[in-house]
Scaffold this active site. Structure first.
Site, mmCIF file in Angstrom:
data_model
loop_
_atom_site.group_PDB
_atom_site.id
_atom_site.type_symbol
_atom_site.label_atom_id
_atom_site.label_comp_id
_atom_site.label_asym_id
_atom_site.label_seq_id
_atom_site.Cartn_x
_atom_site.Cartn_y
_atom_site.Cartn_z
ATOM 1 N N ASN A 10 21.879 -32.172 20.609
ATOM 2 C CA ASN A 10 22.306 -30.930 21.193
ATOM 3 C C ASN A 10 21.149 -29.857 21.252
ATOM 4 O O ASN A 10 20.778 -29.323 20.278
ATOM 5 C CB ASN A 10 23.219 -30.254 20.105
ATOM 6 C CG ASN A 10 23.855 -28.892 20.332
ATOM 7 O OD1 ASN A 10 23.618 -28.343 21.408
ATOM 8 N ND2 ASN A 10 24.967 -28.762 19.622
ATOM 9 N N ARG A 95 25.213 -32.432 24.701
ATOM 10 C CA ARG A 95 26.062 -31.198 24.684
ATOM 11 C C ARG A 95 25.431 -30.260 26.045
ATOM 12 O O ARG A 95 24.357 -29.877 26.254
ATOM 13 C CB ARG A 95 26.024 -30.375 23.660
ATOM 14 C CG ARG A 95 26.728 -29.239 23.778
ATOM 15 C CD ARG A 95 26.616 -28.470 22.462
ATOM 16 N NE ARG A 95 27.352 -26.946 22.834
ATOM 17 C CZ ARG A 95 27.020 -25.824 22.283
ATOM 18 N NH1 ARG A 95 25.939 -25.746 21.506
ATOM 19 N NH2 ARG A 95 27.737 -24.606 22.326
ATOM 20 N N HIS A 183 33.079 -23.809 23.382
ATOM 21 C CA HIS A 183 33.244 -24.501 22.392
ATOM 22 C C HIS A 183 34.282 -25.576 22.291
ATOM 23 O O HIS A 183 34.597 -26.145 21.223
ATOM 24 C CB HIS A 183 33.519 -23.424 21.230
ATOM 25 C CG HIS A 183 32.484 -22.411 20.932
ATOM 26 N ND1 HIS A 183 32.764 -21.065 20.751
ATOM 27 C CD2 HIS A 183 31.123 -22.618 20.461
ATOM 28 C CE1 HIS A 183 31.703 -20.337 20.501
ATOM 29 N NE2 HIS A 183 30.659 -21.249 20.111
ATOM 30 N N ARG A 243 25.856 -11.065 20.234
ATOM 31 C CA ARG A 243 26.363 -10.989 21.639
ATOM 32 C C ARG A 243 27.535 -9.997 21.567
ATOM 33 O O ARG A 243 28.266 -10.124 20.622
ATOM 34 C CB ARG A 243 27.037 -12.263 22.172
ATOM 35 C CG ARG A 243 25.906 -13.292 23.003
ATOM 36 C CD ARG A 243 26.460 -14.405 23.381
ATOM 37 N NE ARG A 243 26.031 -15.577 22.438
ATOM 38 C CZ ARG A 243 26.742 -16.767 22.164
ATOM 39 N NH1 ARG A 243 27.593 -16.917 23.294
ATOM 40 N NH2 ARG A 243 26.254 -17.620 21.612
ATOM 41 N N GLU A 381 30.736 -31.321 16.373
ATOM 42 C CA GLU A 381 30.652 -31.665 17.802
ATOM 43 C C GLU A 381 30.045 -33.119 18.154
ATOM 44 O O GLU A 381 30.200 -33.438 19.125
ATOM 45 C CB GLU A 381 29.898 -30.415 18.411
ATOM 46 C CG GLU A 381 30.510 -29.222 18.172
ATOM 47 C CD GLU A 381 29.695 -28.223 18.629
ATOM 48 O OE1 GLU A 381 30.033 -27.066 19.264
ATOM 49 O OE2 GLU A 381 28.649 -27.974 18.036
#
Length: 394
Positions: A10, A95, A183, A243, A381
């Protein structure tokens, strides 16, 4: 170590995560190792776990790697391969944040696939180029090893068309300007966890709040995504660490046309200087804001909790009700204060926390009389990527 394994990678803008999983009789087994290189590029920090042992010193080979993400991934993967000893490495899974319309599930890498994904980089500028650099790093190190790609957008491709459309000219929608959501690997893990932990009625209508540096929420009906807070890009939705989340499109026009800001400056502001950092003027880190006495820090957290509450209410509307609320991600898992701030005003929806369970970080944190079950489930994940890698290798 011996036997067979798959490696997961990742690659992010400031970190690289690796994990290795044992493969037994063609099925995913236990995690053999995990490693996290963070603080890139200027202040690298390293943590790893192997066979119950923790390592905190950056390996010499990784410290000596070139400055590019591909070089760092190659060095870290080579270090991980050495730790695995005689274990045979079957493949590597990555990912990838944006898969667009074309990638609705995991795929094996190819020149054609990589070319398609590069075209999507403008929609995920803080993630996609680094994801692709990780693939390049493995290709340069082991050119013959199979590589699989798992997409954050894929989980949301089950959403109904109405949830995907923007109210813009139809030709733009038909060209792929749609709400995608992100996500997805985290949400897929939560869906798997709930399938074994809850009865079908308890997981019929679920909202998951993935709250970390990036933050989004997802409405799941019977384990399938039906709505989510993020859209075409990972900039949409609730405020995040740096963000902005959703803003009035007219605000952007005002900054460009009336304030004379350049496009790149607006992009930098929205991605890197907004969110909790912009609101507080102090920090993007929830822990630092919670520890601060500055009124700006408190206000930033209150705006964050307010926007998450509004999103939960919106997604409950999409689901026509709510049985279960799940918190995951670094903030969602570890900050009882944030969970408390969010849930304190959701009693009308049936959400009520048990203060003691919430502060202790239990898996179930709802009050015994609450109508909505509230859970805290760690994100994972990597295991999803590993399972999808095995499916591609088959």
């Amino acid at each position: 170590m011996s036997g067979e394994a798959v490696l997961t990678v990742n690659t992010g803008s400031s970190s690289i995560k690796l994990a290795a999983y044992q493969v037994e009789a063609g099925k995913l087994g236990e995690q053999l190792l995990k490693a996290h290189l963070s603080g890139l590029p200027n202040s690298p920090r390293f943590s790893a776990g192997i066979a119950g042992q923790n390592i905190d010193d950056v390996p010499d080979s990784v410290a000596a790697a070139g400055p590019s993400k591909s070089d760092m991934v190659a060095a870290l993967a080579q270090w991980a391969r050495k730790q695995l000893g005689k274990t045979s490495l079957l493949g590597v899974g990555h990912r990838v944040v944006h898969g667009g319309q074309d990638f609705t599930g995991p795929v094996r890498t190819s020149d054609h696939v990589i070319a398609q994904l590069r075209k999507l980089s403008p929609l995920a500028p803080s993630h996609q180029p680094d994801n692709l650099a990780g693939i390049e790093g493995i290709s340069s190190l082991w050119p013959d090893i199979p590589q699989s790609l798992s997409f954050d957008t894929a989980f949301h491709r089950t959403q109904p068309r109405l949830a995907q459309l923007y109210a813009i000219p139809r030709e733009l929608s038909e060209s792929g300007v749609l709400r995608f959501g992100f996500h997805g690997l985290s949400y897929a893990h939560i869906a798997d966890e709930l399938e074994t932990a809850l009865s079908p009625p308890e997981r019929r209508r679920v909202i998951v709040a993935h709250l970390g540096s990036g933050a989004s929420l997802c409405a799941m009906q019977d384990g399938r995504s039906v709505a989510t807070s993020m859209g075409l890009t990972a900039l949409d939705g609730v405020p995040m660490a740096t963000r902005s989340g959703s803003v009035d499109p007219g605000l952007l026009l005002h900054l460009l046309q009336d304030k004379g800001m350049r496009t790149e400056d607006v992009a930098n502001m929205l991605y890197k200087r907004s969110g909790l950092l912009g609101l507080s003027g102090l920090s993007a880190d929830v822990r630092e804001l919670l520890a601060s006495d500055a009124p700006e820090a408190r206000e930033a957290l209150e705006v964050y909790a307010y926007r998450v509450r509004r999103e939960i209410a919106s997604l409950a509307g999409a689901l026509k009700g709510l049985e279960t609320l799940v918190f995951t991600g670094g903030v969602g898992e570890n900050s009882w204060q944030v969970r408390e701030m969010i849930c304190a005003e959701l009693g009308w929806l049936g959400v009520q926390l048990d203060d003691t369970a919430n502060r202790q970080g239990k898996r179930s944190v709802h009050d015994t009389g609450a109508k909505v079950r509230t859970l805290v489930i760690p994100a994972d994940e990597e295991s999803v990527i590993a399972r999808e890698t095995l499916s591609v290798l088959r």
